[in-house]
Design a protein around this motif. Structure first.
Motif, PDB file in Angstrom:
ATOM      1  N   ARG A   1      42.863   5.826  69.843  1.00 40.73           N
ATOM      2  CA  ARG A   1      42.410   6.918  69.198  1.00 40.73           C
ATOM      3  C   ARG A   1      42.164   8.281  69.995  1.00 40.73           C
ATOM      4  N   ILE A   2      42.803   9.170  69.812  1.00 42.09           N
ATOM      5  CA  ILE A   2      42.810  10.687  70.301  1.00 42.09           C
ATOM      6  C   ILE A   2      41.718  11.326  69.775  1.00 42.09           C
ATOM      7  N   ILE A   3      40.817  11.958  70.537  1.00 43.14           N
ATOM      8  CA  ILE A   3      39.770  12.747  70.001  1.00 43.14           C
ATOM      9  C   ILE A   3      40.216  14.169  70.743  1.00 43.14           C
ATOM     10  N   HIS A   4      40.541  15.130  69.946  1.00 43.75           N
ATOM     11  CA  HIS A   4      40.887  16.393  70.482  1.00 43.75           C
ATOM     12  C   HIS A   4      39.792  17.558  70.313  1.00 43.75           C
ATOM     13  N   ILE A   5      39.686  18.262  71.379  1.00 44.17           N
ATOM     14  CA  ILE A   5      38.286  18.963  71.623  1.00 44.17           C
ATOM     15  C   ILE A   5      38.997  20.531  71.749  1.00 44.17           C
ATOM     16  N   GLU A   6      38.378  21.516  71.068  1.00 39.18           N
ATOM     17  CA  GLU A   6      38.871  22.846  71.236  1.00 39.18           C
ATOM     18  C   GLU A   6      37.712  23.683  70.815  1.00 39.18           C
ATOM     19  N   ASP A   7      37.588  24.512  72.307  1.00 38.95           N
ATOM     20  CA  ASP A   7      36.317  25.398  72.363  1.00 38.95           C
ATOM     21  C   ASP A   7      35.035  24.721  71.507  1.00 38.95           C
ATOM     22  N   GLY A   8      34.722  23.506  72.080  1.00 39.35           N
ATOM     23  CA  GLY A   8      33.548  22.982  71.660  1.00 39.35           C
ATOM     24  C   GLY A   8      33.476  22.397  70.347  1.00 39.35           C
ATOM     25  N   HIS A   9      34.511  22.310  69.651  1.00 38.19           N
ATOM     26  CA  HIS A   9      34.775  21.624  68.284  1.00 38.19           C
ATOM     27  C   HIS A   9      35.617  20.449  68.257  1.00 38.19           C
ATOM     28  N   VAL A  10      35.281  19.448  67.638  1.00 36.80           N
ATOM     29  CA  VAL A  10      36.328  18.180  67.465  1.00 36.80           C
ATOM     30  C   VAL A  10      37.247  18.470  66.359  1.00 36.80           C
ATOM     31  N   ILE A  11      38.445  18.472  66.835  1.00 39.36           N
ATOM     32  CA  ILE A  11      39.600  18.801  65.690  1.00 39.36           C
ATOM     33  C   ILE A  11      40.038  17.468  65.239  1.00 39.36           C
ATOM     34  N   THR A  12      39.944  17.179  64.001  1.00 38.23           N
ATOM     35  CA  THR A  12      40.401  15.922  63.633  1.00 38.23           C
ATOM     36  C   THR A  12      42.096  16.284  63.045  1.00 38.23           C
ATOM     37  N   LYS A  13      42.968  15.363  63.739  1.00 38.37           N
ATOM     38  CA  LYS A  13      44.318  15.546  63.300  1.00 38.37           C
ATOM     39  C   LYS A  13      44.716  13.797  62.939  1.00 38.37           C
ATOM     40  N   ASP A  14      45.488  13.803  62.097  1.00 40.69           N
ATOM     41  CA  ASP A  14      46.011  12.414  61.686  1.00 40.69           C
ATOM     42  C   ASP A  14      47.380  12.286  62.073  1.00 40.69           C
TER      43      ASP A  14
END
Ligand code: ADP
Ligand code: ADP
Length: 223
Positions: free
Chosen positions: A210-223
């Motif tokens: 699983r890949i957890i993407h973080i942008e600017d302190g937010h976790v971005i959910t991508k599928d």
């Protein structure tokens, strides 16, 4: 079963005009046995997230649950004990003890915890990492890549439920990186360990469950 969970996890460094919102309302659940990669640009909050998950630093608000326990509410001493039992860290900034040789560094967490050392198991790890010939050496006699492998061996030797790794293959050539990655994956499967790994390397991230993407302190959910 969820082994790592954050609830509205927020971390602000500094205050007033200098405040840096490193993490903002992060809600994340990582299942037991999952191998997760954390990716994001520099400064996006990856290290802060790893520090919070490992109880190395306190959240500004929100909670972190490790194996069902709210670690944000633990006092320093019980937190240290809890962390030692549950979590192995592979951090570049986490230096080896300079006066201890490689073997002693690798088994240190086990000794601190009063646990039995399985010499065969340790030998298997050091063999795979190409360290077995250097076990009597002191850390300052090693290259950066070798020191990195010692930190990996140390984390694996205590077979913790959770491994938190910051660029575990950062200092390694691509062949060694692949070997280390396979070792981490085998270890995870063998001991049902959960692994959260920061990486800049897209190829390495792709090998995670699983890949957890973080942008600017937010976790971005991508599928
Ligand atoms: P990453 O690991 O993705 O590079 P970090 O978690 O290290 O990101 O940093 C997230 C943000 O928080 C950055 O803007 C960084 O400058 C800031 N930051 C990190 N640690 C501190 C600190 N100890 N004091 C102040 N700001 C910090
Ligand atoms: P400080 O807390 O003042 O930054 P430390 O010596 O405690 O200094 O930590 C230095 C670095 O090592 C920190 O960036 C932290 O992320 C990391 N660190 C601290 N404690 C641990 C630990 N138990 N395991 C892994 N890394 C750690």
């Amino acid at each position: 079963m969820t082994i790592l969970k954050t609830e509205n996890l927020t971390k602000i460094y500094g205050s007033g005009d200098n405040a840096v919102h490193a993490l903002q309302n992060v809600n994340l659940a990582i299942e037991n046995g999952e191998f997760a990669a954390v990716v994001g640009t520099s400064g996006s909050g990856k290290s802060t997230l790893l520090h919070m998950l490992g109880g190395l630093d306190k959240p500004t608000s929100g909670k972190v649950f490790v194996d069902g326990k709210d670690i944000s509410s633990l006092k320093d001493e019980p937190l240290t004990i809890f962390r030692r039992r549950k979590i192995g860290f592979i951090f570049q900034a986490y230096n080896l003890v300079p006066v201890l040789n490689l073997y002693e560094n690798i088994v240190l967490p086990l000794e601190l915890d009063g646990r039995k050392i399985d010499k065969d198991f340790v030998a298997q790890i050091t063999d795979t990492l190409g360290l077995s010939k250097r076990l009597n050496a002191l850390p300052n006699q090693l290259s950066g890549g070798q020191q990195q492998r010692v930190a990996i061996a140390r984390a694996l030797a205590s077979a913790p439920a959770i491994i938190l790794a910051d660029e575990p293959t950062g200092n390694l050539d691509s062949k060694t990186s692949q070997d280390v990655l396979s070792l981490l994956k085998v270890s995870c499967k063998k001991f049902s360990q959960t692994m959260v790994m920061i990486t800049h390397n897209e190829e390495i991230a792709q090998t995670a469950d699983r890949i957890i993407h973080i942008e600017d302190g937010h976790v971005i959910t991508k599928d």
